[in-house]
Design a protein around this motif. Structure first.
Motif, short mmCIF file in Angstrom:
data_model
loop_
_atom_site.label_atom_id
_atom_site.label_comp_id
_atom_site.label_asym_id
_atom_site.label_seq_id
_atom_site.Cartn_x
_atom_site.Cartn_y
_atom_site.Cartn_z
N THR A 195 -22.70 -11.72 -8.30
CA THR A 195 -23.25 -13.02 -8.45
C THR A 195 -23.82 -13.35 -9.81
O THR A 195 -24.04 -14.56 -10.11
CB THR A 195 -24.47 -13.50 -7.48
OG1 THR A 195 -25.75 -12.64 -7.93
CG2 THR A 195 -24.06 -12.98 -6.01
N TRP A 218 -15.68 -26.91 -13.22
CA TRP A 218 -14.89 -26.05 -12.40
C TRP A 218 -13.30 -26.39 -12.96
O TRP A 218 -13.02 -27.41 -13.34
CB TRP A 218 -15.01 -26.52 -10.89
CG TRP A 218 -14.03 -25.99 -9.89
CD1 TRP A 218 -14.47 -24.78 -9.21
CD2 TRP A 218 -13.06 -26.24 -9.40
NE1 TRP A 218 -13.58 -24.39 -8.48
CE2 TRP A 218 -12.23 -25.13 -8.58
CE3 TRP A 218 -11.82 -27.28 -9.92
CZ2 TRP A 218 -11.38 -25.23 -8.07
CZ3 TRP A 218 -10.52 -27.44 -9.36
CH2 TRP A 218 -10.30 -26.48 -8.25
N GLN A 224 -18.47 -16.22 -8.24
CA GLN A 224 -19.36 -17.33 -8.71
C GLN A 224 -20.24 -16.78 -9.90
O GLN A 224 -21.29 -17.31 -10.51
CB GLN A 224 -20.29 -18.01 -7.95
CG GLN A 224 -19.29 -18.89 -6.75
CD GLN A 224 -19.14 -18.09 -5.56
OE1 GLN A 224 -20.29 -17.40 -5.00
NE2 GLN A 224 -18.08 -18.06 -4.87
N ASN A 242 -22.87 -18.97 -12.14
CA ASN A 242 -24.14 -18.96 -11.86
C ASN A 242 -25.08 -18.71 -12.97
O ASN A 242 -26.13 -19.24 -13.16
CB ASN A 242 -24.44 -17.83 -10.67
CG ASN A 242 -23.86 -18.09 -9.13
OD1 ASN A 242 -23.78 -19.16 -9.12
ND2 ASN A 242 -23.54 -17.11 -8.50
N TYR A 292 -18.05 -27.48 -4.10
CA TYR A 292 -18.03 -26.35 -4.88
C TYR A 292 -19.44 -26.04 -5.24
O TYR A 292 -19.72 -25.37 -6.47
CB TYR A 292 -16.86 -26.25 -5.70
CG TYR A 292 -15.69 -25.69 -5.42
CD1 TYR A 292 -14.62 -26.43 -4.80
CD2 TYR A 292 -15.44 -24.67 -5.83
CE1 TYR A 292 -13.56 -25.94 -4.23
CE2 TYR A 292 -14.07 -23.89 -5.30
CZ TYR A 292 -13.26 -24.77 -4.49
OH TYR A 292 -12.12 -24.02 -3.99
N LEU A 320 -22.78 -24.84 -6.28
CA LEU A 320 -23.48 -23.64 -6.80
C LEU A 320 -24.37 -23.31 -6.08
O LEU A 320 -25.32 -24.37 -5.78
CB LEU A 320 -23.66 -23.28 -8.33
CG LEU A 320 -22.28 -23.25 -8.98
CD1 LEU A 320 -22.14 -23.55 -10.58
CD2 LEU A 320 -21.36 -22.07 -8.73
N ASP A 321 -25.10 -22.01 -5.84
CA ASP A 321 -26.31 -21.65 -5.36
C ASP A 321 -27.57 -22.03 -5.83
O ASP A 321 -27.43 -22.17 -7.03
CB ASP A 321 -26.46 -20.08 -5.05
CG ASP A 321 -27.44 -19.72 -4.05
OD1 ASP A 321 -26.91 -19.24 -3.00
OD2 ASP A 321 -28.63 -19.70 -4.54
N TRP A 381 -14.35 -21.13 -9.99
CA TRP A 381 -14.99 -20.24 -9.10
C TRP A 381 -14.58 -20.56 -7.57
O TRP A 381 -14.01 -21.65 -7.34
CB TRP A 381 -16.51 -20.49 -9.21
CG TRP A 381 -17.20 -21.76 -8.90
CD1 TRP A 381 -17.74 -22.01 -7.88
CD2 TRP A 381 -17.44 -22.44 -10.17
NE1 TRP A 381 -18.19 -23.36 -8.11
CE2 TRP A 381 -18.26 -23.58 -9.27
CE3 TRP A 381 -17.25 -22.86 -11.48
CZ2 TRP A 381 -18.58 -24.95 -10.08
CZ3 TRP A 381 -17.68 -23.86 -12.08
CH2 TRP A 381 -18.31 -24.91 -11.33
N PRO A 440 -18.68 -21.51 -3.07
CA PRO A 440 -19.78 -20.70 -2.87
C PRO A 440 -20.47 -20.60 -1.42
O PRO A 440 -21.20 -19.85 -1.31
CB PRO A 440 -20.80 -21.29 -4.27
CG PRO A 440 -19.86 -22.11 -5.03
CD PRO A 440 -18.76 -22.58 -4.01
#
Lengths: 346, 346, 346
Positions: free
Chosen positions: C172, C198, C207, C211, C233, C235-236, C264, C267
């Motif tokens: 990650t 992206w 990712q 990230n 999409y 992200l965390d 990516w 996620p």
């Protein structure tokens, strides 16, 4: 400074042993058997000296190159040998023969129109051209006992490379491991009772580790060795001559200071047709806490890699009496002694 | 000390040649052809100087990094180049492109949605970022003559890496081998008669070695070169222009001081459709003791690896006139000269 | 010499920052997140210092060994990390776990009778025995979000190796890349407007790069970050908390100084079932000259390797505003800072 005039016993011992070496011929040109190092107490003293200062002999390796040749893969041996060589100031070249180079013909008089594009009789002297010391990794095929025990590949390197050669585990021996094992044991116990025990495994493994372990333990007069395994798994007499074999694992473990577990496939000593086969799958041989309770608060050893649940249980290998990590760490030390001797003999 | 004032001829020769180099521009930025090294007698003198003390220029490589990129596998080149670089004090990084990294796209204007995840136009400048000198190994595909002889991969590295680049055998040349061959011959004979002979093989091989060998022999005015091969196997004129070709192997061998055997696939010079094919399998071309008896007590040479029984018999390659091992050993020397020149030009 | 008494601003800045570091605890024992390096302006000052003299701290690495463990292949990371370590005087051992060694068991309580012949709980401490610092490369499997985001392998190395451990791209995160990106941006612009965009791709990618890139940009107070990607999409949050997300790529690009393109896979933040899948193939996101025309003469960045025609067009990546090569070159610098910190903490 006073300690220089009144050294303790260990220091005195090391100094005396190192002086002894000066008057012996210590050129080490091949390293296969316990006898290659000469008196083991001297080699052990050198190991301790290097463990205390592993960069002490760094000048010896300047402009010297170690070639490590792997016919089979490796983790511990690859890392520890490379580390030992770098400690000694050497350059290191790693060659994976099947991965990054050619398959080698080993027979003579062959018309080479198959998949082997080079003969060992050219490849080996050429390898010798570009280095000063050679380490060879070459596993047993486990189908042809005579071929494996002849150690053809290793002996061809010794004969044709023109360089000192040491075994980084070959078909029948693993002396760097056995020497590291001896260091690990003798660091902890002057007169240990040691058990080499067979343990079950899902794949047929070579006898290299138990062969060398037995040979090195027997070579040290202060070690009391017992070997235990299922009937039919007798190791080759050249390695275990004079060893005590006890087929009852429980009896063997009683009073042991060190339990050295290892699987090996059938050595084909009692029945040649069984060579390299798995003729026993008895899981009662797996070393668990009950097994260890039979010992004299024994330490657990294994050369790694180890299959948990087959050779040993999680509890034992992770327990306070497990020596598997310091044992592996001593691989750097045993190899350092061997390389130092070889460098001194160049 | 008197030898300083009354040096022998060889010493004088080397001193004069090395002085000559001081007044020439000797920046070596790519190494592909014999002409890249300038006057060959100067390069040979440097080779002898380095062979006498291979660590003499160790200061040149401090904090310099050689990147060796292998698109194809290697034994001699990998080991000898690494050794030469370490002799010169360099750091070495080895990159196996197909094994440890990506397949590279080489075309422009492509939508890269296939199996190639990186373009050479990014990969090459990036590789150049992390090193000072680059060696490239890249075999011929043997299907597209034009592509192979354009040496696309090699020239892309030269154009885009921003670093000095040398061929570690590429599609059509093997100059480190040819230079080592020249050293091996001129060490033994000032005005040799040399035969490059084709020999049979079970697989289609590139023309890189015979191309470079012919080119380097022709570049030395004191070498008398004869090339012999079956009709249709004519080498590319850019490498053999002016060379004498004798289709009768027996006649070619007469009076030869050195026999350089090598298989190569059809170069497609006389018939483009034959490129990379095996159009002759005549085993009478295999070099055996009878063949060698036609020579002037000739030495046998081959770049290795060699298929015994096809190229040469066991007797000849193991005999006293075989130079294959010293020839291979000189790979360390030829590469040392090239790297030294490149380091001096940084 | 006067410059010693009247240093310019940049020199003063670096001196002050380096003095600041003396009064902070800077032992770096793991390198995963932007926060691991402490104040980023200090780390950036160190980066500039090392970029000006990359061999300045060579004494730190003497007799220290870096072990680089690759569970997945690599080009940039392999080369730049090796180079950085050698700049610092370290020895380097490279281990390709799947290529040159064993598959490792990671679970406990398993009877290991399958294809994994060693447990990570033995292998990791053993690896720690033979080195001083460990770098780990371990990609996301992209099938089990929880497993990937737990970073099991990386944390096992941190927990069991007994050595400082840094991520060489893991499931990650890719902090060496993000730090190099930050260096590349801040070398050129003190208060940049940065867009992470992206872009489409033919294969599902982790990712890790976006990230870390988002995390590092957000950690620098002078960077104004906008993230743009198709809906779904996201992200965390642990990496992008507080970041501005703009789903309209055109709007996002307006006024940008730097465009950081990256594909990516999904996620799985908005829909866990989509984790690791390609849920958008919209080629209108590909960065071409028209896209770049929306920016403030923006620079183009990508971590490489890049699929041309999918992520970016030939024109843009080869154009004068492309930073992909200097960005890659800064990988040597970012890694040098990390290794220097780790060496200082040993």
């Amino acid at each position: 400074m006073l300690s220089f005039f009144f050294p303790n016993f260990a220091t005195t011992y090391i100094i005396v042993q190192l002086l002894l070496r000066l008057i012996m011929d210590d050129r080490l040109t091949s390293f296969i058997n316990a006898s290659d190092l000469g008196p083991l107490d001297v080699a052990l003293a050198e190991a301790m000296e290097i463990k205390n200062d592993r960069y002490k002999y760094q000048h010896l390796g300047k402009n010297k190159t170690l070639l490590m040749i792997f016919f089979n893969n490796s983790l511990r041996t690859r890392l520890s040998t490379q580390k030992a060589a770098m400690n000694l100031g050497m350059n290191v070249i790693v060659l994976d023969v099947n991965a990054g180079a050619w398959k080698l013909e080993t027979e003579r008089g062959v018309i080479m129109d198959g998949d082997k594009s080079e003969h060992l009789l050219e490849a080996i002297p050429v390898m010798g051209c570009y280095c000063d010391i050679i380490g060879v990794r070459s596993f047993a095929g486990l189908t042809d006992r005579e071929y494996d025990y002849a150690e053809t590949v290793l002996h061809q390197f010794i004969k044709y490379s023109g360089r000192p050669v040491f075994a980084m585990e070959t078909a029948t021996v693993h002396p760097l491991q056995a020497f590291a094992d001896l260091i690990t044991i003798k660091e902890r116990h002057a007169k240990p009772r040691v058990v080499l025990t067979w343990a079950p495994h899902c794949r047929a493994l070579p006898q290299a580790v138990p062969n060398s372990f037995a040979q090195w333990m027997l070579a040290d007069k202060d070690v009391d060795l017992v070997i235990t395994h299922p009937e039919g798994y007798e190791l080759d007499p050249q390695f275990v001559k004079g060893a005590r074999v006890e087929y009852d694992q429980h009896k063997a473990f009683e009073g042991a200071d060190f339990i050295y577990a290892k699987n090996w496939s059938n050595p084909g000593v009692t029945n040649p047709a069984d060579y390299g086969k798995i003729t026993c799958e008895d899981r009662s041989w797996t070393v668990d806490t009950e097994h260890m309770s039979w010992t004299n608060n024994g330490k657990f050893m294994h050369c790694l890699p180890v299959r948990r649940g087959l050779i040993v249980t999680d509890d034992v290998i992770e327990g306070p009496n497990s020596l598997v990590i310091p044992e592996a760490a001593n691989r750097e030390i045993s190899c350092s002694v061997v390389l130092k001797r070889m460098l001194q003999g160049l």
